[in-house]
Design a protein around this motif. Structure first.
Motif, PDB file in Angstrom:
ATOM      1  N   GLY A   1      -3.847   2.567  66.722  1.00  8.12           N
ATOM      2  CA  GLY A   1      -2.804   3.006  67.638  1.00  8.12           C
ATOM      3  C   GLY A   1      -2.174   1.946  68.509  1.00  8.12           C
ATOM      4  O   GLY A   1      -0.955   1.899  68.653  1.00  8.12           O
ATOM      5  N   SER A   2      -2.985   1.102  69.139  1.00 11.80           N
ATOM      6  CA  SER A   2      -2.498   0.079  70.055  1.00 11.80           C
ATOM      7  C   SER A   2      -3.623  -0.918  70.291  1.00 11.80           C
ATOM      8  O   SER A   2      -4.749  -0.718  69.822  1.00 11.80           O
ATOM      9  CB  SER A   2      -2.055   0.688  71.392  1.00 11.80           C
ATOM     10  OG  SER A   2      -3.179   1.191  72.102  1.00 11.80           O
ATOM     11  N   VAL A   3      -3.340  -1.960  71.037  1.00  6.80           N
ATOM     12  CA  VAL A   3      -4.367  -2.969  71.318  1.00  6.80           C
ATOM     13  C   VAL A   3      -5.518  -2.354  72.114  1.00  6.80           C
ATOM     14  O   VAL A   3      -6.691  -2.455  71.724  1.00  6.80           O
ATOM     15  CB  VAL A   3      -3.774  -4.172  72.066  1.00  6.80           C
ATOM     16  CG1 VAL A   3      -4.884  -5.124  72.528  1.00  6.80           C
ATOM     17  CG2 VAL A   3      -2.785  -4.922  71.185  1.00  6.80           C
ATOM     18  N   SER A   4      -5.230  -1.693  73.216  1.00  2.56           N
ATOM     19  CA  SER A   4      -6.304  -1.162  74.069  1.00  2.56           C
ATOM     20  C   SER A   4      -7.047  -0.024  73.384  1.00  2.56           C
ATOM     21  O   SER A   4      -8.282   0.026  73.403  1.00  2.56           O
ATOM     22  CB  SER A   4      -5.736  -0.705  75.414  1.00  2.56           C
ATOM     23  OG  SER A   4      -4.751   0.302  75.230  1.00  2.56           O
ATOM     24  N   ARG A   5      -6.323   0.899  72.772  1.00  2.56           N
ATOM     25  CA  ARG A   5      -6.966   2.013  72.063  1.00  2.56           C
ATOM     26  C   ARG A   5      -7.788   1.478  70.889  1.00  2.56           C
ATOM     27  O   ARG A   5      -8.927   1.904  70.667  1.00  2.56           O
ATOM     28  CB  ARG A   5      -5.896   2.992  71.580  1.00  2.56           C
ATOM     29  CG  ARG A   5      -6.409   4.104  70.662  1.00  2.56           C
ATOM     30  CD  ARG A   5      -5.215   4.923  70.182  1.00  2.56           C
ATOM     31  NE  ARG A   5      -5.489   5.627  68.937  1.00  2.56           N
ATOM     32  CZ  ARG A   5      -5.784   6.918  68.841  1.00  2.56           C
ATOM     33  NH1 ARG A   5      -5.868   7.656  69.929  1.00  2.56           N
ATOM     34  NH2 ARG A   5      -5.981   7.481  67.664  1.00  2.56           N
ATOM     35  N   GLY A   6      -7.220   0.532  70.151  1.00  4.45           N
ATOM     36  CA  GLY A   6      -7.909  -0.013  68.991  1.00  4.45           C
ATOM     37  C   GLY A   6      -9.182  -0.742  69.368  1.00  4.45           C
ATOM     38  O   GLY A   6     -10.207  -0.626  68.691  1.00  4.45           O
TER      39      GLY A   6
END
Length: 263
Positions: A144-149
């Protein structure tokens, strides 16, 4: 209700319905991906029906490195997990779709768990550590994204053995159109990656909830994974069978090895 007063799609398991129809009819059926900016594109299902002999060699090569027990994240039809189950590995399939998990069981996957990728540590607590975790079928997108990933891959780190591997498939973002370039520019302006999407799947009159999805290259995946204790150790670019020989190499498999610290 929509602004004009007409009903919108029913929120439900659009993915599971598409998959179930493809398996029942033994032919591809088409759903549609709706992006948060209103762009709608078709999404086929032929890949779910392909036998292992039709898989890209990069996928077969990556799967040859798997060792059990295996967790198949976003398992879908269970084709990769069932392939490993036939090779005497214990496979657990995770998916949000109850319909998909039923198809996984029919395919020979031994164990299924219904849940979201963001719930991995909670859902798998108390189990034997996994030695291989699959994110195939372009399931790098689930990060999904850097932080979510990074959070998801930290959870994978917590439920795996010291010698664990992640076997993943990703796809680079596609630019070159005004809509895609504008979407990527908005992502960059807010500090995100260009290939971050918010989207939903629509099949017939049913739609999933909106969810984040990520198109990214191996360099971006390495950044996400490195912060979560994973080292990118192998990448193979590939085209799906039937793609023109001069088509850009957008898809890739990635093998990530677990590590602790900087060693």
């Amino acid at each position: 209700m929509e602004a004009n007063g007409s009903p919108g799609p029913r929120i439900g398991d659009a993915f599971g319905l598409q998959l179930s129809d493809a398996v029942r009819l033994r032919r591809p059926v088409t759903a549609f991906v709706e992006r948060s900016d209103g762009l709608i594109v078709p999404s086929g299902s032929a890949q779910w029906l392909n036998g292992e002999q039709e898989w890209p060699s990069a996928v077969r090569d990556a799967l040859a490195r798997a060792q059990g027990p295996v967790l198949d994240v976003g398992a879908g039809s269970g084709r990769h997990g069932a392939f490993l189950a036939r090779r005497s590995m214990h496979v657990t399939a995770l998916d949000t779709s109850a319909l998909a998990l039923g198809i996984c069981r029919d395919a020979g996957v031994q164990e299924t768990v219904r849940g979201d990728v963001t719930e991995l540590e909670h859902r798998m607590r108390g189990r034997e550590p996994f030695r291989t975790v699959l994110f195939l079928g372009n399931n790098v997108g689930l990060l999904g994204s850097v932080s979510r990933g990074t959070d998801i891959l930290r959870q994978v780190h917590a439920i795996t053995s010291a010698d664990a591997l992640i076997i993943a498939e990703g796809r680079r973002p596609v630019g070159g159109t005004a809509d895609n370039d504008a979407y990527a520019e908005r992502n960059l302006a807010r500090g995100g990656l260009p290939g971050e999407l918010v989207m939903r799947l629509r099949y017939g009159t049913t739609a999933t909830d909106w969810f984040p999805y990520l198109f990214c290259g191996p360099e971006e995946l390495e950044r996400i994974a490195g912060a979560a204790g994973w080292r990118l150790c192998d990448v193979q670019d590939f085209r799906y069978p039937g793609a023109p020989s001069d088509a850009p190499l957008l898809s890739y498999t990635a093998v990530l090895r677990k590590h602790d610290g900087d060693g």
